[in-house]
Design a protein around this motif. Sequence first.
Motif, short mmCIF file in Angstrom:
data_model
loop_
_atom_site.label_atom_id
_atom_site.label_comp_id
_atom_site.label_asym_id
_atom_site.label_seq_id
_atom_site.Cartn_x
_atom_site.Cartn_y
_atom_site.Cartn_z
N ILE A 94 39.12 37.11 22.25
CA ILE A 94 39.51 38.37 22.85
C ILE A 94 39.29 38.29 24.36
O ILE A 94 38.22 37.89 24.82
CB ILE A 94 38.68 39.54 22.28
CG1 ILE A 94 38.76 39.56 20.75
CG2 ILE A 94 39.15 40.87 22.87
CD1 ILE A 94 40.15 39.76 20.21
N VAL A 95 40.31 38.68 25.11
CA VAL A 95 40.20 38.73 26.57
C VAL A 95 40.62 40.12 27.05
O VAL A 95 41.25 40.89 26.31
CB VAL A 95 41.07 37.64 27.25
CG1 VAL A 95 40.54 36.25 26.92
CG2 VAL A 95 42.53 37.77 26.83
N GLU A 96 40.25 40.43 28.28
CA GLU A 96 40.56 41.73 28.87
C GLU A 96 41.36 41.51 30.15
O GLU A 96 41.00 40.69 31.00
CB GLU A 96 39.28 42.52 29.18
CG GLU A 96 38.40 42.81 27.98
CD GLU A 96 39.02 43.79 27.00
OE1 GLU A 96 39.85 44.62 27.45
OE2 GLU A 96 38.69 43.74 25.80
N LEU A 97 42.46 42.25 30.27
CA LEU A 97 43.36 42.15 31.42
C LEU A 97 43.26 43.44 32.23
O LEU A 97 43.36 44.54 31.67
CB LEU A 97 44.79 41.93 30.93
CG LEU A 97 45.90 41.85 31.97
CD1 LEU A 97 45.74 40.59 32.82
CD2 LEU A 97 47.26 41.86 31.28
N SER A 98 43.08 43.30 33.54
CA SER A 98 43.00 44.49 34.39
C SER A 98 43.47 44.13 35.79
O SER A 98 43.69 42.96 36.11
CB SER A 98 41.56 45.03 34.44
OG SER A 98 40.70 44.06 35.03
N TYR A 99 43.61 45.16 36.62
CA TYR A 99 43.98 44.90 38.02
C TYR A 99 43.29 45.89 38.95
O TYR A 99 42.78 46.93 38.52
CB TYR A 99 45.50 44.90 38.21
CG TYR A 99 46.19 46.24 38.07
CD1 TYR A 99 46.47 47.03 39.18
CD2 TYR A 99 46.60 46.71 36.82
CE1 TYR A 99 47.14 48.24 39.06
CE2 TYR A 99 47.26 47.91 36.68
CZ TYR A 99 47.53 48.68 37.80
OH TYR A 99 48.19 49.88 37.67
N GLU A 100 43.30 45.51 40.20
CA GLU A 100 42.68 46.29 41.27
C GLU A 100 43.61 46.27 42.47
O GLU A 100 44.28 45.27 42.73
CB GLU A 100 41.33 45.65 41.64
CG GLU A 100 40.67 46.20 42.89
CD GLU A 100 39.50 45.35 43.33
OE1 GLU A 100 39.01 45.57 44.47
OE2 GLU A 100 39.07 44.47 42.55
N THR A 101 43.68 47.38 43.17
CA THR A 101 44.38 47.39 44.46
C THR A 101 43.39 47.74 45.56
O THR A 101 42.40 48.45 45.34
CB THR A 101 45.53 48.41 44.47
OG1 THR A 101 45.01 49.73 44.30
CG2 THR A 101 46.55 48.10 43.37
N GLN A 102 43.67 47.22 46.74
CA GLN A 102 42.89 47.56 47.94
C GLN A 102 43.86 47.92 49.04
O GLN A 102 44.85 47.21 49.26
CB GLN A 102 42.02 46.37 48.37
CG GLN A 102 40.95 45.99 47.36
CD GLN A 102 40.14 44.79 47.81
OE1 GLN A 102 40.32 44.28 48.91
NE2 GLN A 102 39.23 44.33 46.94
N ASN A 103 43.58 49.02 49.73
CA ASN A 103 44.45 49.41 50.83
C ASN A 103 44.07 48.65 52.10
O ASN A 103 43.20 47.76 52.09
CB ASN A 103 44.45 50.92 51.03
CG ASN A 103 43.09 51.44 51.48
OD1 ASN A 103 42.18 50.67 51.83
ND2 ASN A 103 42.94 52.76 51.48
N PHE A 104 44.70 48.98 53.20
CA PHE A 104 44.55 48.19 54.43
C PHE A 104 43.14 48.24 55.03
O PHE A 104 42.78 47.40 55.85
CB PHE A 104 45.58 48.63 55.47
CG PHE A 104 45.32 49.96 56.12
CD1 PHE A 104 44.97 50.04 57.46
CD2 PHE A 104 45.43 51.14 55.40
CE1 PHE A 104 44.73 51.27 58.07
CE2 PHE A 104 45.19 52.37 55.99
CZ PHE A 104 44.84 52.44 57.33
N VAL A 105 42.34 49.21 54.60
CA VAL A 105 40.95 49.24 55.07
C VAL A 105 39.98 48.78 53.99
O VAL A 105 38.76 48.89 54.15
CB VAL A 105 40.56 50.65 55.58
CG1 VAL A 105 41.35 51.01 56.82
CG2 VAL A 105 40.73 51.70 54.49
N GLY A 106 40.53 48.26 52.88
CA GLY A 106 39.68 47.68 51.84
C GLY A 106 39.20 48.64 50.78
O GLY A 106 38.37 48.26 49.93
#
Length: 264
Positions: A94-106
């Motif tokens: 079993i694995v977990e898939l996710s994502y993150e975004t960062q804007n121009f100031v982090g």
Amino acid sequence: MPDNILVYDAPQVRGIPESDPAGNIPPDLLQNGIEVIIPVWPQQSPPGEQDTLIVRLTRNGVVEFISTTTYTSPITAPEIIIPIGPEFLINDGIVELSYETQNFVGNPAYSASRTLTIDHTPVPVNLPAPDFPAANIWGYLNCSSNPPVWNGIEVKVPPLPAFCQIGDVCAVEWSGYSTLNGSGTVIPGTYKRIDKTLLSAQEIAVGFSITVEPFVPHIEPMKKDASGKAGYSIYRGFRLIGSSNSGVVKIDRIIPGENLPCGP
């Protein structure tokens, strides 16, 4: 990560139904890799600035895959596709898939996780083909068939493998062709899938029949020198555990001595 900045739904994977909570990865995707679908986030950085997308695949909290990509705002595409190669899908579990975004100031924003199941257990793909009890000794359905083809075509699924269980689903698929051997292009409208939940040990031991109907559109287009082809696949939940060879029946509904097809 703080709960109050978890703002995105879990990512989806092309070819894996959202309705499958276990996220079973089909064998062809295990072999070729998966494509992660990331909807473009609604609040981007100011025009000309850069946003960062980070996609992670983790197992027991350990990162096994990470992709980091920067994009200049505004991002006009509705979604971003991130491929994950088969070399990251080798180990079962079993694995977990996710994502993150960062804007121009982090400043970060995070998605929920999508569970995926990696299972390389071999799936048999040559189970015995179904047959057609109403076909004559030459393998034809015609104007003399009993019951008449316009009342539906019986497809007999043979005894199923011992690994089948009550509650598994046997999906029978039917298509029509303008050839006698089930080759070429499927006649539009003839395809039909019938899902049969296995309800008893007897159905597994001796097989069962389904009927392809109605006549229009699944049978009527096959008039002369035509055929129907059927096969079945067995699922446990959303996971494919076996599939059959295809059975072919010839169809010729031309009335002897005439140039018209028999029918209702």
